[in-house]
Design a protein around this motif. Structure first.
Motif, mmCIF file in Angstrom:
data_model
loop_
_atom_site.group_PDB
_atom_site.id
_atom_site.type_symbol
_atom_site.label_atom_id
_atom_site.label_comp_id
_atom_site.label_asym_id
_atom_site.label_seq_id
_atom_site.Cartn_x
_atom_site.Cartn_y
_atom_site.Cartn_z
ATOM 1 N N PHE A 98 1.950 7.146 -9.715
ATOM 2 C CA PHE A 98 1.036 6.614 -10.475
ATOM 3 C C PHE A 98 1.488 6.307 -11.901
ATOM 4 C CE2 PHE A 98 -1.892 7.964 -6.718
ATOM 5 C CZ PHE A 98 -2.451 6.402 -6.452
ATOM 6 N N SER A 99 2.676 7.638 -11.877
ATOM 7 C CA SER A 99 3.604 7.498 -13.527
ATOM 8 C C SER A 99 4.065 6.712 -13.911
ATOM 9 C CB SER A 99 3.324 8.552 -13.759
ATOM 10 O OG SER A 99 5.434 8.929 -12.866
ATOM 11 N N SER A 100 4.690 5.864 -13.024
ATOM 12 C CA SER A 100 5.704 4.985 -12.830
ATOM 13 C C SER A 100 5.022 3.915 -12.217
ATOM 14 C CB SER A 100 7.037 5.125 -12.280
ATOM 15 O OG SER A 100 7.008 4.783 -10.911
ATOM 16 N N GLY A 101 4.447 3.540 -11.608
ATOM 17 C CA GLY A 101 3.660 2.728 -10.632
ATOM 18 C C GLY A 101 4.100 2.021 -9.405
ATOM 19 N N LYS A 102 5.603 2.516 -9.709
ATOM 20 C CA LYS A 102 6.168 2.504 -7.953
ATOM 21 C C LYS A 102 5.685 2.979 -6.407
ATOM 22 C CE LYS A 102 10.642 3.101 -10.591
ATOM 23 N NZ LYS A 102 11.573 3.203 -10.592
ATOM 24 N N GLY A 103 5.660 2.594 -5.306
ATOM 25 C CA GLY A 103 5.373 3.090 -4.161
ATOM 26 C C GLY A 103 6.153 2.339 -3.293
ATOM 27 N N HIS A 110 0.019 -13.390 -3.951
ATOM 28 C CA HIS A 110 0.764 -13.306 -3.491
ATOM 29 C C HIS A 110 -0.095 -12.089 -2.342
ATOM 30 C CE1 HIS A 110 3.559 -9.164 -4.232
ATOM 31 N NE2 HIS A 110 3.549 -9.994 -3.228
ATOM 32 N N PHE A 111 -1.286 -12.398 -2.984
ATOM 33 C CA PHE A 111 -2.469 -11.868 -1.492
ATOM 34 C C PHE A 111 -2.959 -12.504 -0.521
ATOM 35 C CE2 PHE A 111 -4.970 -9.282 -5.358
ATOM 36 C CZ PHE A 111 -4.136 -8.412 -4.736
ATOM 37 N N ARG A 112 -2.330 -14.059 -0.983
ATOM 38 C CA ARG A 112 -2.977 -14.630 0.125
ATOM 39 C C ARG A 112 -1.735 -14.688 1.066
ATOM 40 N NH1 ARG A 112 -3.388 -19.038 -3.437
ATOM 41 N NH2 ARG A 112 -1.367 -19.569 -3.279
ATOM 42 N N ARG A 144 -8.375 -7.798 -3.035
ATOM 43 C CA ARG A 144 -7.650 -6.891 -3.684
ATOM 44 C C ARG A 144 -8.474 -5.659 -2.012
ATOM 45 N NH1 ARG A 144 -5.407 -2.568 -5.434
ATOM 46 N NH2 ARG A 144 -3.872 -1.754 -6.215
ATOM 47 N N LYS A 145 -9.560 -6.183 -2.060
ATOM 48 C CA LYS A 145 -10.270 -5.198 -0.855
ATOM 49 C C LYS A 145 -9.946 -5.734 0.078
ATOM 50 C CE LYS A 145 -12.234 -2.534 -1.758
ATOM 51 N NZ LYS A 145 -12.229 -0.873 -1.936
ATOM 52 N N ILE A 146 -10.319 -6.829 -0.172
ATOM 53 C CA ILE A 146 -10.007 -7.844 1.657
ATOM 54 C C ILE A 146 -8.863 -7.113 1.979
ATOM 55 C CG2 ILE A 146 -9.567 -10.065 2.823
ATOM 56 C CD1 ILE A 146 -12.265 -10.821 0.686
ATOM 57 N N ILE A 147 -7.871 -7.300 1.472
ATOM 58 C CA ILE A 147 -6.214 -7.117 1.694
ATOM 59 C C ILE A 147 -6.442 -5.123 2.528
ATOM 60 C CG2 ILE A 147 -3.941 -7.077 1.539
ATOM 61 C CD1 ILE A 147 -4.888 -9.691 1.257
ATOM 62 N N GLU A 148 -7.221 -4.310 1.683
ATOM 63 C CA GLU A 148 -7.129 -3.115 1.879
ATOM 64 C C GLU A 148 -8.257 -2.813 3.437
ATOM 65 O OE1 GLU A 148 -9.556 0.776 0.415
ATOM 66 O OE2 GLU A 148 -9.358 -0.915 -0.899
ATOM 67 N N THR A 181 7.025 -6.336 -1.785
ATOM 68 C CA THR A 181 5.438 -6.563 -0.947
ATOM 69 C C THR A 181 5.050 -5.372 -0.003
ATOM 70 O OG1 THR A 181 5.873 -9.015 -0.392
ATOM 71 C CG2 THR A 181 3.761 -7.643 0.834
ATOM 72 N N ILE A 182 6.047 -4.457 -0.270
ATOM 73 C CA ILE A 182 5.575 -3.220 0.352
ATOM 74 C C ILE A 182 5.166 -1.955 -0.750
ATOM 75 C CG2 ILE A 182 7.006 -0.780 1.157
ATOM 76 C CD1 ILE A 182 8.806 -2.606 2.668
ATOM 77 N N SER A 183 5.509 -2.282 -1.760
ATOM 78 C CA SER A 183 5.483 -1.595 -2.739
ATOM 79 C C SER A 183 4.042 -2.238 -3.170
ATOM 80 C CB SER A 183 5.731 -2.165 -4.567
ATOM 81 O OG SER A 183 4.845 -1.406 -5.389
ATOM 82 N N GLU A 184 3.353 -3.425 -2.995
ATOM 83 C CA GLU A 184 2.435 -3.972 -3.379
ATOM 84 C C GLU A 184 0.792 -3.667 -2.736
ATOM 85 O OE1 GLU A 184 -0.918 -5.263 -4.991
ATOM 86 O OE2 GLU A 184 0.798 -5.735 -6.223
ATOM 87 N N ILE A 185 1.502 -3.105 -1.382
ATOM 88 C CA ILE A 185 0.647 -2.372 0.127
ATOM 89 C C ILE A 185 0.605 -1.279 -0.197
ATOM 90 C CG2 ILE A 185 0.563 -1.837 2.232
ATOM 91 C CD1 ILE A 185 1.508 -4.880 2.920
ATOM 92 N N SER A 186 0.944 -0.786 -0.716
ATOM 93 C CA SER A 186 1.222 0.994 -0.692
ATOM 94 C C SER A 186 0.659 1.259 -2.357
ATOM 95 C CB SER A 186 2.215 1.642 -1.233
ATOM 96 O OG SER A 186 3.044 1.241 -2.535
ATOM 97 N N SER A 187 0.576 0.683 -2.770
ATOM 98 C CA SER A 187 -0.887 0.273 -4.588
ATOM 99 C C SER A 187 -1.985 -0.072 -3.979
ATOM 100 C CB SER A 187 -0.331 -0.547 -5.690
ATOM 101 O OG SER A 187 0.827 -0.384 -6.052
#
Length: 660
Positions: free
Chosen positions: A59-64, A535-537, A476-480, A566-572
């Motif tokens: 969460f400090s760098s935004g990476k995931g 990206h979500f689409r 974003r909630k739909i993807i989650e 995309t992996i980083s976005e999903i982990s976020s």
């Protein structure tokens, strides 16, 4: 190319918490693990690992991302390197086709430099074991130091023959390029006055025993070489120059071999030289690293800080540069770490002491003689000051300056009391001195803050207030929901628009059993809703396709086919809520309802809210049109707006919302 079967086996076998645990000290936090960010300088842990989801988020760098993403971010591995690293860790045989010469040439510069360094390590090792000169000079030296064959092989020690360009020729013969030999510092290249197209080359480490320097993941970054002759013009130790893969200030010798022991023992011994590390490790003290003769840096301290909060600095009995070493301790204190100091008897150093004593004796000595840094520093400086009052005053000020570096107020107070007792000075005087130092720091910080505030005010006046993007958050909630519950079957209460006896439209509930992904897909299709965020689409359609094709859906398997962004976005998306989650509520007799118990309601409410948002958006667009239309056209538009208003009212009633 690595076969898909190998990649799948690696993902199935690798445990994220185990892999990251080799680099970061993780502590249990509910169902997850927490640790200090390996990417930023932080003191409050914000790095989270989910063993269930097999993803991490910093969460400090935004990476995931997943396990491979971590290795690519932290160790700068390529994708194949990360897979090979994991395969080696979990004893998985890698199936791959031989790379062509063209593919080898396409390898990026960093990878080429790694390959050159790893070849050099193998070459120097072969020269040590397989040549007469290597055995007579290099191996004899290591044996005289007391190193066993196993230790020499484990640390990859070697020997560079006493030839001007023996190593360089061997590397060129194997197809390694001269520019990478030069960039890693293994070869010195000079222009040839007689033939500019044929430069002169020299082995940097000619006639030296070799100590490979490894990264935390075990890759060879550079070398330290010790000369064995009495050549006064040559430096006793020579290190690889700075390069794209080797930064002295960010590397600790032995960290690869020590990392697990450091985390297990929750302590790290810090020594000065290569042989100190190797001798202690061989004796059984494995949580030991070295700054390799360079002054200790904040980056090196943070490397240890990921694994433990405790450092014990080991000094030679007659260390000439003791005062310089004490300055390194101040750096450690600034990082909020706990520091102890242990010095060896006169004429001894960690290498000789470990060589001449058994493990039990070495361990006992370290335990009994490791003093808190304040005690050590106060006694040392007090001896130097003797009866000179001016020196005593300087000594006290020096110690208080060190105490001022400590972030923790309670520790500062305890250390002040300890210093007052040792130096025979009143606590009041020491607290006053500490306050003066603190006041100066606060004044300096306030000046800096004022300057920043002025700069911020300029930006603040120019910037507009950022609003929450409702549609973005809903998508974003739909993807989650698709990621977490897409394959789950739920009983939904569907809403059907019907006309009642009075001719008014009403929403009537109808029960339907369906999988979450089917419900979301059909609802969005029915309303002809397409996700606005590109990206979500993209993720949405990939998820629907995967969920429809595979009954045994798993997030980990799904992410193997995605790019790192995309992996980083999903982990976020998946880890965001973990940042704010509270644990152990049950201990206070509070039993919150888990999200899984209300999946159907969550899905229905999210889709309804998105519908309401889009209706309001459509109405705003229609109202804008009325200003530009004729009266006849206006009537139709207003009628359409009224229909939307009624529908919006019905949907909000279902959501139990009061409309203003």
């Amino acid at each position: 190319m690595i076969s898909k079967a190998t990649i799948d086996q690696v993902y199935e076998t690798a445990r994220l918490e185990e892999v990251i645990g080799d680099f970061v000290q993780l502590r249990k936090s509910g169902s997850n693990f927490k640790g200090l960010s390996p990417f930023t300088d932080e003191r409050t842990p914000s790095f989270m690992v989910s063993p269930v989801k097999q993803i991490w988020k910093d969460f400090s760098s935004g990476k995931g991302g997943n396990v491979v993403a971590f290795l690519m971010e932290h160790e700068h591995f390529t994708y194949p390197e990360a897979i090979k690293y994991l395969a080696k860790k979990y004893n998985i045989e890698v199936e791959e086709t031989e790379r062509t010469d063209e593919q080898k040439q396409e390898a990026n510069e960093r990878e080429s430099m790694y390959l050159v360094s790893e070849f050099a390590q193998r070459h120097f090792s072969e020269m040590l074991w397989d040549t007469e000169l290597g055995k007579a000079i290099g191996l004899t030296y290591f044996k005289e130091r007391g190193f066993t064959d196993d230790t020499i092989k484990k640390f990859g020690l070697g020997y560079c023959l006493n030839q001007w360009d023996g190593f360089t020729k061997a590397a060129l013969d194997k197809g390694y390029r001269l520019d990478y030999l030069e960039k890693t510092g293994l070869t010195i290249v000079k222009e040839n006055a007689n033939d500019s197209s044929n430069p002169k080359t020299f082995d940097r480490f000619k006639a030296r025993v070799m100590f490979p320097i490894h990264s935390m993941s075990g890759r060879v970054l550079g070398f330290g070489g010790r000369i064995l002759t009495n050549d006064k013009k040559a430096a006793k130790y020579l290190n690889s120059p700075e390069s794209a893969i080797y930064h002295k200030s960010k590397v600790l010798y032995g960290i690869y071999f020590a990392k697990q022991a450091i985390a297990k023992e929750d302590n790290c011994y810090l020594v000065e030289g290569y042989t100190d590390v190797i001798q202690l490790y061989q004796r059984g003290i494995q949580n030991v690293v070295s700054s390799s003769g360079t002054a200790l840096t904040p980056e090196q301290i943070r490397l240890i800080n990921r694994l433990t909060k405790n450092i014990t600095v080991l000094f030679d009995g007659d260390a000439a540069g003791l005062r310089a070493s004490l300055r390194g301790i101040d750096l450690i204190l600034e990082q909020g770490m706990n520091v102890k100091v242990c010095s060896f008897p006169e004429g001894e150093d960690p290498d000789s002491f470990a060589k001449d004593n058994e493990l039990e004796e070495v361990a006992a000595y370290l335990e009994q003689n490791s003093k808190d840094f304040i005690q050590f520093k106060a006694h040392l400086l007090a001896r130097e000051a003797a009866n000179d009052p001016i020196k005593r005053a300087d000594t006290v000020r020096d110690i208080v300056n060190s105490i001022a570096k400590i972030p923790d107020a309670i520790k500062r107070e305890i250390y002040i009391q300890e210093c007052a007792h040792i130096m025979n000075v009143s606590e009041a005087v020491l607290f006053s001195t500490l306050a003066q130092i603190g006041k100066k720091e606060i004044t300096d910080a306030a000046k800096e803050q004022t300057q920043r505030q002025k700069a911020f005010e300029v930006v603040k006046n120019e910037a507009s207030v950022e609003k929450v993007d409702v549609q973005y958050e809903l998508e974003r909630k739909i993807i989650e929901m698709l990621l977490l519950y897409g394959d789950k079957e739920e009983a939904f209460e569907d809403l059907v628009l019907k006309e009642n006896d009075q001719g008014n439209l009403e929403l009537e509930p109808e029960s339907v059993v369906a999988k979450v992904y089917e419900k979301i897909y059909l609802d969005l299709q029915e309303d002809e809703i397409e996700l606005a965020n590109a990206h979500f689409r993209e993720i949405y359609y990939k998820l629907i396709e995967e969920l429809n094709a595979n009954e045994d859906f798993s997030i980990n398997s799904f992410m193997t086919e995605l790019d790192q962004e995309t992996i980083s976005e999903i982990s976020s998306i998946l880890m965001e809520e973990e940042k704010y989650r509270l644990h152990n509520w049950e201990r206070k007799d509070i039993y919150p309802k888990g999200k899984k118990t209300g999946v159907a309601q969550l899905v229905s409410e999210t889709i309804l809210t998105l519908r309401c948002f889009l209706i309001k958006k459509r109405m705003a667009s229609l109202q804008k049109n009325t200003q530009e239309e004729t009266e006849s056209d206006n009537r139709e538009t207003l009628e359409e707006i009224m229909n939307y208003l009624n529908l919006n009212k019905l949907l909000n009633q279902k959501l139990n919302r009061v409309l203003s």
